[in-house]
Design an enzyme around this catalytic site. Structure first.
Site, PDB file in Angstrom:
ATOM      1  N   THR A  31       0.807  -1.209   0.000  1.00  0.00           N
ATOM      2  CA  THR A  31       0.000   0.000   0.000  1.00  0.00           C
ATOM      3  C   THR A  31       0.843   1.264   0.000  1.00  0.00           C
ATOM      4  O   THR A  31       0.331   2.336  -0.313  1.00  0.00           O
ATOM      5  CB  THR A  31      -0.900  -0.004   1.243  1.00  0.00           C
ATOM      6  N   ARG A  71      -6.298  14.040   4.948  1.00  0.00           N
ATOM      7  CA  ARG A  71      -5.140  14.536   4.214  1.00  0.00           C
ATOM      8  C   ARG A  71      -4.486  13.393   3.433  1.00  0.00           C
ATOM      9  O   ARG A  71      -4.417  12.261   3.910  1.00  0.00           O
ATOM     10  CB  ARG A  71      -4.146  15.124   5.220  1.00  0.00           C
ATOM     11  N   LYS A  83      -0.196   9.427  -5.497  1.00  0.00           N
ATOM     12  CA  LYS A  83      -0.059   8.259  -6.377  1.00  0.00           C
ATOM     13  C   LYS A  83      -0.413   6.959  -5.644  1.00  0.00           C
ATOM     14  O   LYS A  83      -1.206   6.158  -6.148  1.00  0.00           O
ATOM     15  CB  LYS A  83       1.380   8.195  -6.899  1.00  0.00           C
ATOM     16  N   GLN A  92      -4.625   2.819  -4.091  1.00  0.00           N
ATOM     17  CA  GLN A  92      -5.544   2.235  -3.111  1.00  0.00           C
ATOM     18  C   GLN A  92      -6.984   2.349  -3.597  1.00  0.00           C
ATOM     19  O   GLN A  92      -7.774   1.418  -3.457  1.00  0.00           O
ATOM     20  CB  GLN A  92      -5.431   2.990  -1.785  1.00  0.00           C
ATOM     21  N   GLY A 106      -7.630   2.546   2.825  1.00  0.00           N
ATOM     22  CA  GLY A 106      -7.494   1.156   2.373  1.00  0.00           C
ATOM     23  C   GLY A 106      -8.823   0.495   2.053  1.00  0.00           C
ATOM     24  O   GLY A 106      -8.939  -0.261   1.098  1.00  0.00           O
ATOM     25  N   GLU A 107      -9.826   0.763   2.859  1.00  0.00           N
ATOM     26  CA  GLU A 107     -11.067   0.000   2.746  1.00  0.00           C
ATOM     27  C   GLU A 107     -12.202   0.850   2.182  1.00  0.00           C
ATOM     28  O   GLU A 107     -13.087   0.350   1.488  1.00  0.00           O
ATOM     29  CB  GLU A 107     -11.435  -0.582   4.116  1.00  0.00           C
TER      30      GLU A 107
END
Ligand code: MOS
Length: 732
Positions: free
Chosen positions: A464, A621, A626, A631, A697-698
């Site tokens: 990630t 933030r 990139k 993600q 991430g989710e």
């Protein structure tokens, strides 16, 4: 500022050249190979083994069964310290459960011997279908680790529903899904006396350290976990699953390092999955679309309680996403003879928001209100469940910027009213949200005489971008170009950090990196003041900055190297801890997003293609535009898979997973995914944590499946409430 810049991931070159070393690739002298033997029945017990043939095969070093397995400690506090698959007893609760481990001097020999192990079992009746066991649904015993009840209620939703002018009720289902990380779970365990070094693919080295220490009854300082790279986890590597401990047990038994790599098929039975859900949504509304009553009742499948408890928390977003005075949610479990489920990307929200946001779309259609407008009419200015303000909420901006980029205004409301040639065109949208999580973390910074810095934390990079964004944060704090900062992670000897789950790595580790760097700067400034003495008379610490390997002020500069040389030291080291404050009590902490999708449906063949996608997100933030975009694209792709393709099929008779391979478990490939437009709405949430991030991430996976289902409805007039959406569903 280096933070925020879209710089390339720093481990990219290592990854594309193959230099990045994954768990199974560490070269450990004398390593031997372990292979798991699995149950072919779903319920019953082991009566005995016939090992004669396997034991006589070349290269076999040990065959470990419940009869000769090391007894492991079952002390509390260990997640997934699952007894049966650790060969501690003879109970079988699911097909594919580990019943023995064969160790041999080569992988081929271990596989051959494992195939020759005969297991004698007594089979009992297995329960493998959720529908058949719904009568046994029960409330979880340990929801959210006991931090809150599984049910909640505010107001009187039943009475409000009965009195509502508009009433809507429907049931939605989602199937079992698997993570399918590219890198299968792999472990190499090597003992040295009472200490063990474990190379393993994990989202949490500190959790792995604690679990192994507890199971083997040794101090955590005697367990070293090494994991510099992770080839995907998505939740499946968030817990320390039995194969890690079995590798350590096998290594102890044979007195040599042992490597245990799961086969692709074994990754479907050995490390969790997203459970099946059945969710009932009930909405009472005013004729203008204002919500008056909301109920979300979720049931998800469990394994058998001897393996622990996992609940898919489907209804939590329903508590807070919209302004509604009367809300009730419940969570129930049904025990099945299947492996233990676990977290999978956006656990709870991914499944739950599919139901809620499909239902909102159904309400919008019934009331002939634009779906975005319906959401704006019910916009929650504050969290009605926690009764607190949001730390920040830019969801309105997500709707606005997403709708503008998508050109939502060209949507004509009636189903089947838009076409592209002979294709039916559907435009759908849904809201996304995910909690902002944070846990205590520590970091260390070492300032070197040559003006470089090494920053360390025992965190993980799941692919990630942790290596990259943490170096960016440190570079800014230390006033260094990023090329002079190295960030190290993935070793339990480094300062402790939490599991990389719940989208919390950056928000947890980032503040620790900042704190350690701040200590370094303040010490360097103090040293510079002392060293410059009379020359810098009248200069205060506030006048000074650390920049480019020197302390710089109004009357010149002094190099870090010079200061270190004067003291006869090669480097200075600082360590800091950072932990959440009382923001959890003050604020409701959530990230948000708006998902917009265009689907094209072939009216004759029913084929559904995603033609266009726009996702707009408030993740706080952004440290690196990139890696953030990567993600978002990854999460949306995952969501499109959930909507249209992914499903784990369980053979009801045997409890065996029928499609346990990526040749049969259908995942989206490049040809299934259109160009994806991602928008990051400007935000900097210092209420959430000192670096202003909320997590990414989710969030991007949440709401995707609903947006696709809503678009399919708009294209075809067919409402599909059961995932995945198949072509036969729309060929009504
Ligand atoms: Mo994530 S499912 O919390 O690893």
């Amino acid at each position: 500022m280096i933070t925020g810049q879209p710089i390339d991931r720093r481990d990219g070159r290592q990854k594309v050249t193959g230099a990045a070393r994954y768990a199974a690739e560490f070269q450990v002298p004398g390593v031997v190979h372990a292979v798991l033997v699995q149950s072919t029945i779903a319920a019953g017990s082991i009566e005995g083994f016939d090992l004669a043939e396997a034991q006589g095969m070349p290269g076999v070093l040990a065959i470990i069964t419940p009869d000769n397995a090391l007894k492991l400690s079952r002390n509390g506090g260990v997640r997934q310290a699952i007894t049966a698959p650790l060969l501690q007893d003879n109970t079988i609760v699911h097909n594919g459960q580990h019943v023995a481990v064969v160790v041999a001097d080569s992988l081929d020999r271990a596989m051959a011997a494992a195939a020759a192990v005969r297991v004698h079992t007594t089979e009992t009746e297995a329960v493998t279908s959720m529908e058949s066991a719904l009568g046994q649904a029960y409330p979880p015993k340990n929801f959210r680790d006991g931090r809150r009840p599984a049910d909640s209620r505010r107001g009187n939703p039943d009475a409000a529903f009965d009195a509502a002018p508009v009433r809507f009720e429907a049931t939605y289902t989602t199937p079992v899904e698997h993570h399918n990380a590219m890198e299968p779970h792999a472990t190499i365990a090597a003992w040295d006396g009472d200490s063990v070094t474990i190379y393993t693919s994990t989202q949490g080295i500190s959790g792995a350290q604690g679990t192994i220490a507890s199971l083997f009854g040794i101090d955590p300082s005697h367990v070293r976990i090494i994991c510099p790279f992770v080839g995907g986890g998505f939740g499946s590597k968030g817990s320390t699953w039995p194969p890690v401990a079995l590798a350590a047990m096998a290594a102890r038994k044979v007195g040599r390092p042992v490597k245990l790599v799961l086969t692709r098929r074994q990754t479907y039975t050995s490390n969790g999955y997203r459970p099946e859900t059945i969710q009932r949504i009930r909405i009472g509304a005013a004729s203008d679309g204002k919500l008056l009553s909301l109920r979300h009742d979720g049931i998800s499948n469990m394994s058998m309680p001897v393996l622990g408890e996992f609940v898919e928390p489907v209804a939590l977003a329903t508590e807070m996403l919209y302004a509604c005075p009367d809300v009730a949610v419940t969570h129930r479990l049904v025990d099945l003879n299947l492996p233990l489920p676990t977290y999978m990307r956006a656990p709870g929200e991914a499944s739950g928001v599919f139901a809620l946001e499909s239902a909102m779309d159904e309400l919008a259609a019934e009331l002939k209100i634009d779906p975005v407008e319906l959401r704006l009419r019910n916009y929650a200015e504050r969290d009605g469940h926690e009764d607190r303000p949001f730390s920040s909420k830019k969801l309105r901006e997500c709707y606005e910027q997403g709708a503008a980029a998508f050109d939502w205004s060209r949507r004509t409301p009636a189903p089947r009213s838009m076409h592209d040639g002979r294709m039916l065109v559907g435009l759908g949208m849904a809201t996304s949200t995910y909690p902002v999580n944070r846990q205590p973390a520590s970091a260390r910074v070492r300032i070197m005489a040559d003006g470089t810095a090494v920053v360390q934390s025992g965190t993980q990079d799941l692919g990630t971008g942790t290596y990259t964004v943490m170096a960016q944060v440190a570079a800014d704090e230390l006033g260094l170009p990023i090329g002079r900062v190295r960030f190290e992670l993935g070793d339990s000897r480094l300062p402790k950090a939490p599991v990389s789950g719940g989208s919390m790595t950056v928000g947890s580790v980032g503040p620790a990196v900042v704190a350690a760097c701040a200590q370094a700067c303040s010490q360097l400034i103090g040293m510079a003041m002392a060293d410059q003495g009379a020359t810098w008379q009248g200069v205060t610490p506030g006048d000074l900055r650390v920049r480019d390997g020197a302390v710089v002020g109004p009357r010149g500069r002094i190099g870090v190297g010079e200061m270190l040389a004067r003291r006869g030291v090669e480097s200075l080291e600082f360590e800091a801890d950072a932990k959440p404050g009382d923001e959890q009590k003050q604020f409701s902490l959530h990230s948000f997003g708006a998902q917009f999708v265009e689907v094209h449906v072939d009216p004759d063949a029913g084929e559904i293609r995603v033609a266009r996608y726009v996702g707009a997100f408030d993740g706080g933030r952004i440290l690196n535009a990139k890696t953030a975009r990567s993600q978002l694209v990854g999460g949306i792709t995952f969501g499109i898979g959930m909507a249209l393709l992914e499903e784990t099929l369980v053979d009801q008779a045997s409890g065996r997973i029928a499609n346990s391979n990526i040749s049969e478990y259908i995942l989206p490939v490049n040809a299934d995914i259109p160009d994806i437009t991602t928008i990051l709405v400007a935000n900097d949430d210092r209420n959430a944590n000192p670096i202003g991030t909320k997590g990414l991430g989710e969030l991007p996976m949440v709401g995707v499946a609903a947006a696709v289902a809503n678009a399919v409805y708009h294209a075809t007039g067919v409402r599909v409430r059961d995932l995945p959406i198949r072509l036969e569903d729309v060929l009504a």
